[in-house]
Enzyme design. Structure first.
Site, PDB file in Angstrom:
ATOM      1  N   ASN A 391       0.626  -1.045   0.116  1.00 12.06           N
ATOM      2  CA  ASN A 391      -0.022  -0.038  -0.049  1.00 12.06           C
ATOM      3  C   ASN A 391       0.782   0.711   0.185  1.00 12.06           C
ATOM      4  O   ASN A 391       1.297   1.869  -1.104  1.00 12.06           O
ATOM      5  CB  ASN A 391      -1.198   0.105   0.651  1.00 12.06           C
ATOM      6  CG  ASN A 391      -2.059   1.255   1.158  1.00 12.06           C
ATOM      7  OD1 ASN A 391      -2.391   0.655   0.470  1.00 12.06           O
ATOM      8  ND2 ASN A 391      -1.450   2.260   1.671  1.00 12.06           N
ATOM      9  N   ASP A 392       0.924   1.517   1.115  1.00 14.84           N
ATOM     10  CA  ASP A 392       2.402   2.765   1.558  1.00 14.84           C
ATOM     11  C   ASP A 392       3.809   2.516   0.635  1.00 14.84           C
ATOM     12  O   ASP A 392       4.294   4.060  -0.032  1.00 14.84           O
ATOM     13  CB  ASP A 392       2.619   3.027   2.604  1.00 14.84           C
ATOM     14  CG  ASP A 392       1.355   2.807   3.685  1.00 14.84           C
ATOM     15  OD1 ASP A 392       0.528   3.668   3.277  1.00 14.84           O
ATOM     16  OD2 ASP A 392       1.371   2.827   4.696  1.00 14.84           O
ATOM     17  N   ASP A 393       3.769   1.676   0.114  1.00 13.39           N
ATOM     18  CA  ASP A 393       5.167   1.247  -0.427  1.00 13.39           C
ATOM     19  C   ASP A 393       4.954   2.177  -2.213  1.00 13.39           C
ATOM     20  O   ASP A 393       5.996   2.352  -2.829  1.00 13.39           O
ATOM     21  CB  ASP A 393       5.718  -0.077  -1.098  1.00 13.39           C
ATOM     22  CG  ASP A 393       6.341  -0.136   0.885  1.00 13.39           C
ATOM     23  OD1 ASP A 393       6.066   0.540   1.290  1.00 13.39           O
ATOM     24  OD2 ASP A 393       5.924  -1.745   1.200  1.00 13.39           O
ATOM     25  N   ALA A 432       0.759   4.076   7.546  1.00 11.02           N
ATOM     26  CA  ALA A 432      -0.136   5.160   7.170  1.00 11.02           C
ATOM     27  C   ALA A 432      -1.206   5.958   7.819  1.00 11.02           C
ATOM     28  O   ALA A 432      -1.165   7.503   7.523  1.00 11.02           O
ATOM     29  CB  ALA A 432       0.679   5.968   5.723  1.00 11.02           C
TER      30      ALA A 432
END
Length: 478
Positions: A391-393, A432
């Protein structure tokens, strides 16, 4: 065993520890590194055991058996649980250091004040504080990784938190300074006990403000703390091998944590005190647009017609234990002459190298695993990017939104691929706490569900086992 032979074996073990770290740098030699490290530890234990001052061998045998009783089950856990198992290992190491320091203090106190030299007291204070901080910090890190109900998953913050934590640590150090000044005073045992309690509490307070997205870095930091505690324990026990092994452990953990901080474009202090991951509560769908869900049949059809597919694994793959299904998908695509590569973000998963370990378990060739910096240049030529639980990556907000908590963090450029498929269990944001604009992109199609199930269905479609999809049928426009 004579002292000269002990020193010789210690030197051999030290060399093996150094080679172990060197071989761990490359996946091709990592197994050799593990064997070298384990052999070094066995040699060090044996050389210490057979020294003349070891009198009660029964206690040594009992300790070894107790270690095996705990260590053997821990070694059998699945690789998806490796992060929390690693955290538990750090906890045991920290506890051992703290207990040894405590035992040596009271043993030397019984011999008289002259035994508690300034150097010994400084080493004991460092060992006890670092050891007990590592113990409780690692336990709570393991609880976060295991998602235990009694451990908060999101960062816990309050006004003046960092100031309070700093003052608490200063109190512990102040108590230690008083002990160094007068280690045999009437208040000394009370000060020593208070220092231990504060160290245990500080370990908890150090971890609860840290979100799950920072856990890979935190694991590395705890590793360095455990190593530094071992160095102090080596000085207390006057054991050269403990000093060198602890120094290697502590330095490598510190260097790794700094490398990972740079990979996220964040400072070391920001990871420890920034409470990353507390920005927003989970949302359904977000404000950027609507998710566009696709079918397994359509997704498999587009993948079959691609020239290059880049798979981007994340924590969702680990949770679903989907790595073996990913291997089956890799095989199906490779049979069709499709170039398949894996894009590995430095902090994907919950510990350093988490994705590499899981994919290696599924026997995916190392040559197909590319680091973020190596794969990003190829993403504009990529036909299909398959995001598996990350996701955040892959969140473009890291490049474009200055107000985002992940702004400036290097990401895998999945949004530059021609077509993106994203596998997610729910519509909730990542650690996040923010929505991912990639999932609302006009090139992105969502495949909702457990990663293992979704990828298994893709494999069935590609292999023709489902009885629904026929290769060569009309393609839906991307």
């Amino acid at each position: 065993m004579s002292p000269s032979f002990v020193e010789l074996f210690y030197l051999l073990a030290t060399g093996l520890f150094v080679f172990s770290l060197h071989w761990m740098n490359d996946p091709k030699t990592a197994r050799r590194g593990v064997i070298a490290g384990a052999s070094a530890m066995a040699i060090g234990m044996a050389a210490t055991w057979f020294q003349p001052f070891i009198q009660n061998h029964g206690w040594m045998v009992l300790a070894v058996l107790a270690g095996i009783a705990v260590g053997w089950p821990l070694s059998r856990v699945s690789l998806t649980a490796a992060p929390q198992r690693t955290a538990l290992s750090h906890a045991f190491g920290g506890l051992a250091a703290g207990l040894v320091g405590t035992a040596k203090y009271f043993a030397w106190l019984g011999e008289g004040p002259e035994a508690l030299t300034t150097f010994r007291m400084i080493a004991i204070i460092a060992e006890v504080i670092l050891g007990f901080i590592t113990f409780t910090g690692s336990l709570f890190a393991a609880g976060k990784l295991q998602e235990l109900n009694w451990v908060p998953q999101r960062p816990v913050t309050y006004f003046g938190q960092n100031i309070f934590n700093g003052l608490l640590l200063l109190v512990a150090v102040g108590m230690g300074a008083m002990l160094v000044n007068d280690p045999a005073s009437d208040m000394a045992p009370l000060l020593f006990g208070g220092m231990i309690v504060i160290a245990l509490l500080f370990g908890i307070l150090l971890i609860i403000p840290i979100g799950g997205a920072d856990m890979p870095t935190v694991i590395a930091i705890l590793n360095s703390y455990a190593g530094l505690a071992a160095v102090a324990m080596g000085f207390v026990l006057e054991n050269k091998l403990l000093i060198t092994a602890g120094a290697l452990d502590g330095a490598s953990g510190l260097i790794l944590s700094i490398i990972m901080c740079r990979a996220m474009n964040r400072s070391y202090m920001n990871v420890l005190f920034g409470a990353f991951g507390s920005v927003a509560p989970p949302q359904e769908g977000g404000e950027q647009g609507e998710y566009r869900a696709d079918t397994i049949e359509s997704a498999s059809q587009i993948m079959e017609q691609a020239n290059q597919v880049v798979i981007i694994p994340g924590y969702g793959m680990a949770v679903a234990q989907a790595q073996h299904k990913v291997r089956e998908l890799y095989d199906q695509l490779m049979k069709r002459g499709i170039d398949v590569k894996f894009a590995i973000h430095p902090v994907a998963g919950r510990m350093p190298g988490h994705m590499n370990v899981l994919l290696a378990e599924a026997d995916i060739p190392y040559t197909s695993l590319l680091e973020m910096d190596d794969i990003n240049g190829e993403m504009p030529q990529c036909d299909v990017a398959l995001v598996v639980g990350a996701n955040d990556d892959v969140n473009p907000a890291a490049r474009s939104e200055a107000s985002s908590p992940i702004y400036g963090m290097p990401i895998i450029d999945a949004d530059k691929a021609r077509t993106i498929f994203a596998i997610k269990r729910t519509k909730n944001p990542g650690f996040a706490g923010i929505d991912n604009g990639l999932y609302f992109d006009e090139k992105t199609w969502m495949l909702f569900g457990d990663a293992k199930t979704v990828i298994g269905d893709l494999v069935k479609e590609l292999s023709g086992e489902s009885g629904i999809y026929t290769p060569g049928s009309r393609r839906r426009p991307a």
